[in-house]
Design an enzyme around this catalytic site. Sequence first.
Site, mmCIF file in Angstrom:
data_model
loop_
_atom_site.group_PDB
_atom_site.id
_atom_site.type_symbol
_atom_site.label_atom_id
_atom_site.label_comp_id
_atom_site.label_asym_id
_atom_site.label_seq_id
_atom_site.Cartn_x
_atom_site.Cartn_y
_atom_site.Cartn_z
ATOM 1 N N GLY A 9 1.993 2.896 -2.812
ATOM 2 C CA GLY A 9 1.850 3.593 -3.909
ATOM 3 C C GLY A 9 2.580 3.411 -5.014
ATOM 4 O O GLY A 9 2.516 4.075 -6.044
ATOM 5 N N LYS A 10 3.088 2.157 -4.940
ATOM 6 C CA LYS A 10 4.136 1.789 -6.215
ATOM 7 C C LYS A 10 3.375 1.499 -7.565
ATOM 8 O O LYS A 10 3.804 1.954 -8.517
ATOM 9 C CB LYS A 10 4.898 0.491 -5.663
ATOM 10 N N ARG A 50 0.869 -1.150 -0.057
ATOM 11 C CA ARG A 50 0.103 -0.009 -0.021
ATOM 12 C C ARG A 50 0.926 1.441 0.003
ATOM 13 O O ARG A 50 0.496 2.345 0.423
ATOM 14 C CB ARG A 50 -1.180 -0.018 1.334
ATOM 15 N N ALA A 59 -0.716 -8.418 -15.607
ATOM 16 C CA ALA A 59 -1.191 -8.506 -13.967
ATOM 17 C C ALA A 59 -0.749 -9.955 -13.663
ATOM 18 O O ALA A 59 -0.967 -10.858 -14.238
ATOM 19 C CB ALA A 59 -2.633 -8.615 -14.041
ATOM 20 N N THR A 60 0.035 -10.095 -12.837
ATOM 21 C CA THR A 60 0.610 -11.520 -12.230
ATOM 22 C C THR A 60 -0.209 -12.107 -11.190
ATOM 23 O O THR A 60 -0.028 -13.375 -10.430
ATOM 24 C CB THR A 60 2.104 -11.435 -12.065
ATOM 25 N N ARG A 97 -7.287 1.392 -14.766
ATOM 26 C CA ARG A 97 -6.316 1.464 -15.774
ATOM 27 C C ARG A 97 -7.258 2.173 -17.041
ATOM 28 O O ARG A 97 -8.482 1.843 -17.436
ATOM 29 C CB ARG A 97 -5.955 -0.054 -16.282
ATOM 30 N N GLU A 136 -3.413 -11.390 -18.343
ATOM 31 C CA GLU A 136 -3.431 -12.177 -16.930
ATOM 32 C C GLU A 136 -2.646 -13.104 -16.766
ATOM 33 O O GLU A 136 -2.889 -14.214 -17.488
ATOM 34 C CB GLU A 136 -4.652 -12.370 -16.608
ATOM 35 N N HIS A 145 -7.649 -2.391 -9.486
ATOM 36 C CA HIS A 145 -6.517 -2.060 -10.502
ATOM 37 C C HIS A 145 -6.967 -2.184 -11.761
ATOM 38 O O HIS A 145 -6.579 -1.267 -12.431
ATOM 39 C CB HIS A 145 -5.433 -3.118 -10.174
#
Length: 181
Positions: free
Chosen positions: A13-14, A11, A32-33, A54, A62, A50
């Site tokens: 902000g990366k 959390r 997305a992993t 975008r 994914e 997330h």
Amino acid sequence: MPRTLILGGARSGKSGRAEALVAGEPSVRYVATGRRVATDADWSERIDRHRDRRPAHWSTVEITHHRELATTLRSGPTTLVDDLGTWLAGALDDLAAWDSPRGTVAPAVDELLAAVTDHPAPLVMVTPEVGMSVVPESRAGLLFRDEIGFLNARLAALCDHVELVVAGRSLVLTDHERSPR
């Protein structure tokens, strides 16, 4: 092509920082992993948040098996990978390596690093920095901390730009003499 590594805690902000770095690109592939878990509604909600933030013109891939990430990175446009911690956890799952000796995931990491080196367009990768937190109590926690630390150090050596995000603030880490590729 430039490669950027964004490190940070939970959390911090990366992900938002990484998204801001590629926001002006005409074509972005978001990798997305984090794998969906049917029984974990909170995790699915986090993935959806997330996805929903975008831009519509970004494509999304994914990852459902750790080997797919290296394959995906061998081609493509500007790419944002979020995040390498969930990729590593997936690799440990796929390889049934949670109770295996350290280094069991080394071939998968080597394959990923080769793909990062060969990526033909700008690449931004998000990864957790877990080495500054409490010492994990479990063997699995210790294994993950060590393996992500090794992965992050190797990635940083390949990257043109490395930032650490803490409390929503980004700190550019100083340049260093890069390892030969």
